[in-house]
Write a protein that holds these residues in place. Structure first.
Motif, mmCIF file in Angstrom:
data_model
loop_
_atom_site.group_PDB
_atom_site.id
_atom_site.type_symbol
_atom_site.label_atom_id
_atom_site.label_comp_id
_atom_site.label_asym_id
_atom_site.label_seq_id
_atom_site.Cartn_x
_atom_site.Cartn_y
_atom_site.Cartn_z
ATOM 1 N N HIS A 332 0.839 -1.396 0.042
ATOM 2 C CA HIS A 332 0.006 -0.007 0.091
ATOM 3 C C HIS A 332 1.009 1.332 -0.039
ATOM 4 C CE1 HIS A 332 0.992 -0.798 4.218
ATOM 5 N NE2 HIS A 332 0.746 0.441 4.548
ATOM 6 N N SER A 333 0.251 2.591 -0.378
ATOM 7 C CA SER A 333 1.046 3.635 -0.296
ATOM 8 C C SER A 333 0.282 4.627 0.442
ATOM 9 C CB SER A 333 0.820 4.154 -1.831
ATOM 10 O OG SER A 333 1.503 5.455 -1.882
ATOM 11 N N LEU A 338 0.678 8.395 -9.253
ATOM 12 C CA LEU A 338 0.757 7.532 -10.157
ATOM 13 C C LEU A 338 1.829 6.362 -9.830
ATOM 14 C CD1 LEU A 338 1.023 9.883 -13.259
ATOM 15 C CD2 LEU A 338 -0.938 8.871 -12.501
ATOM 16 N N PHE A 339 1.358 5.138 -9.958
ATOM 17 C CA PHE A 339 1.931 4.115 -9.690
ATOM 18 C C PHE A 339 3.344 3.824 -10.689
ATOM 19 C CE2 PHE A 339 2.658 -0.841 -9.959
ATOM 20 C CZ PHE A 339 3.202 -0.992 -8.764
ATOM 21 N N CYS A 340 4.591 3.548 -9.994
ATOM 22 C CA CYS A 340 5.732 3.537 -10.949
ATOM 23 C C CYS A 340 6.430 2.256 -10.698
ATOM 24 C CB CYS A 340 6.647 4.483 -10.628
ATOM 25 S SG CYS A 340 6.078 6.337 -11.026
ATOM 26 N N LYS A 365 -3.147 5.313 -11.454
ATOM 27 C CA LYS A 365 -3.566 6.227 -10.174
ATOM 28 C C LYS A 365 -3.719 5.178 -9.028
ATOM 29 C CE LYS A 365 -5.777 9.986 -7.937
ATOM 30 N NZ LYS A 365 -6.956 11.256 -8.106
ATOM 31 N N ILE A 366 -3.091 5.558 -8.156
ATOM 32 C CA ILE A 366 -3.469 4.634 -6.783
ATOM 33 C C ILE A 366 -3.759 5.624 -5.877
ATOM 34 C CG2 ILE A 366 -1.982 2.920 -7.499
ATOM 35 C CD1 ILE A 366 0.256 3.805 -5.517
ATOM 36 N N GLU A 367 -4.371 4.983 -4.789
ATOM 37 C CA GLU A 367 -5.083 6.085 -3.520
ATOM 38 C C GLU A 367 -3.995 5.675 -2.348
ATOM 39 O OE1 GLU A 367 -6.918 8.333 -4.233
ATOM 40 O OE2 GLU A 367 -7.796 7.690 -6.035
ATOM 41 N N LYS A 403 6.880 2.693 -5.539
ATOM 42 C CA LYS A 403 7.346 3.928 -6.356
ATOM 43 C C LYS A 403 6.146 4.739 -6.796
ATOM 44 C CE LYS A 403 11.997 2.517 -7.781
ATOM 45 N NZ LYS A 403 12.875 2.476 -9.019
ATOM 46 N N VAL A 404 5.958 5.793 -6.125
ATOM 47 C CA VAL A 404 4.782 6.734 -6.756
ATOM 48 C C VAL A 404 5.168 8.136 -6.969
ATOM 49 C CG1 VAL A 404 2.504 7.412 -5.874
ATOM 50 C CG2 VAL A 404 3.455 5.256 -4.866
#
Length: 405
Positions: A332-333, A338-340, A365-367, A403-404
């Motif tokens: 999780h972030s 944006l997910f990298c 896109k991630i939340e 990575k985001v």
């Protein structure tokens, strides 16, 4: 040639994919149902129908029309009551009756049932969306802090801890946003002795034949610190506490007249010396729980649940035994963006990673992590022993980097 069996699966999320795979292994025709045609499971099923899984009569009508042989709401909490309803109306196998499912799937009804039958249960009270004022006036009813949550959601969605009665309204509003039926529950917060557990269990003809427990860890820095971020098997919970919980789970199974099937069981041992069954849902758990348990024990509860649903002989099931320590790292972030991609430090992946399931594509896109539905993925790890696991888990973010941008 025998007629091909038809299995209806409610929902379309990725957690259904192992159940679809198990069904296809037995040449079962899989029908997926929900109102989101873009959901990933529909790409792997044999047939899809656009019907809300909350509309039990619409699902029943479709099931009768298609002449299904079985129905599951595998790892999909909102569809469990509907699945039980359809199974009962069509005389299909299901883990429990419709009445029992209505109790188990409503946290308020479940707490009352436990209390009425002498189980250890947190001090709790349920309310409707029209009873917010009553909830606000009940502050002296509870021992603070409290937990506020929807009665009918899973994955820790809408769950808040409240330490001060002045903040209770915000928590109620958060819970109602995640509720399907507009009901919420407030209950005393139970201080943990050790870890909370969430694991899948299995009963056969009303006898608990597979009881399992895990250690759930939480990310205190997450947007929702009550969403599990790491799960570990086997549990470090005292054997005597596990035996107590298993005994109480068996008693619950008997009281509700439950038969054969899979349960996701959440439990905890509190600093007050009591062991609590927090949730018992007649479905597989999220976060790929049954998949990790299968890897760790060699026992396939997924296949057993599918076979049960369509009256095929269930494979052998015994009590679980683990040859090492297995970890589910729920990726999780702590920020949206944006997910990298995911990278690993040094030779960590080669040494410890068993399996990885990363959900978003690069650039999607991630939340931030407010609930299980915000997870970026799930990575299964294996360690030789708990000491080794704990050593790496203390600094897991140094070894698995999301990575985001």
């Amino acid at each position: 040639m025998a007629k091909q069996k038809k299995l209806m699966l409610l929902g379309g999320i990725r957690y259904l994919l192992p159940a679809i795979e198990a069904a296809h292994k037995h040449n079962i025709h899989v029908i997926t149902v929900d109102y989101l045609p873009e959901n990933i499971a529909h790409k792997y099923s044999d047939e899809y129908h656009n019907v809300s899984i909350l509309d039990k009569d619409a699902v029943l009508h479709l099931a009768e029309e298609l002449k299904i042989d079985g129905i599951l709401s595998y790892a999909v909490d909102p569809g469990v009551v509907t699945a039980a309803y359809v199974a009962e109306k069509m005389n299909l196998p299901f883990t429990c009756s419709y009445e029992a499912a209505c109790i188990l799937q409503d946290k308020s009804k479940f707490r009352k049932f436990l209390s009425d039958n002498g189980f250890d249960v947190p001090h709790a009270k349920g309310y409707t969306k029209d009873e917010v004022d009553i909830a606000l006036s009940d502050k002296d009813f509870f021992t603070w802090p409290v937990i506020v949550k929807p009665v009918d959601s899973a994955g820790s969605k809408g769950v808040s801890r409240v330490d001060n009665p002045q903040n209770i309204l915000d928590a109620i509003n958060i819970a109602l946003l995640e509720s399907h039926n507009g009901h919420f529950i407030i209950e005393d917060f139970l201080e943990l002795n050790g870890y909370q557990s969430s694991a899948d269990c299995f009963s056969l003809d009303g006898k608990l034949i597979y009881a399992d427990y895990s250690d759930q860890l939480f990310d205190n820095n997450a947007a929702n610190p009550y969403t599990p971020s790491i799960e570990i098997w086997p549990s470090s919970m005292f054997e005597s506490i596990q035996e107590k919980l298993s005994s109480e789970l068996q008693r619950l199974i008997e009281l509700l007249g439950m038969g054969t099937g899979l349960y996701n069981v959440e439990s905890r041992f509190s600093t007050n010396g009591k062991a609590y069954l927090m949730e018992v849902s007649p479905r597989a758990g999220g976060n790929r729980i049954a998949e990790l348990q299968r890897i760790g024990t060699g026992i396939d509860l997924i296949e057993a649940e599918v076979c049960k649903a369509v009256r095929i002989k269930i494979p052998s099931i015994t009590q679980p035994r683990y040859n090492g320590v297995y970890v589910n790292d729920i990726i999780h972030s702590d920020k949206a963006g944006l997910f990298c991609g995911i990278t690993y430090n040094s030779d960590f992946k080669k040494k410890f990673v068993l399996n990885e399931a990363i959900y978003p594509k690069i650039g999607e896109k991630i939340e931030i992590f407010r609930g299980a539905n915000n997870a970026v993925g799930s990575i299964f790890l294996k360690f030789s022993n708990r000491s080794e696991a704990d050593k790496y888990l203390r600094n897991l973010s140094d070894n698995i980097i999301i990575k985001v941008k």
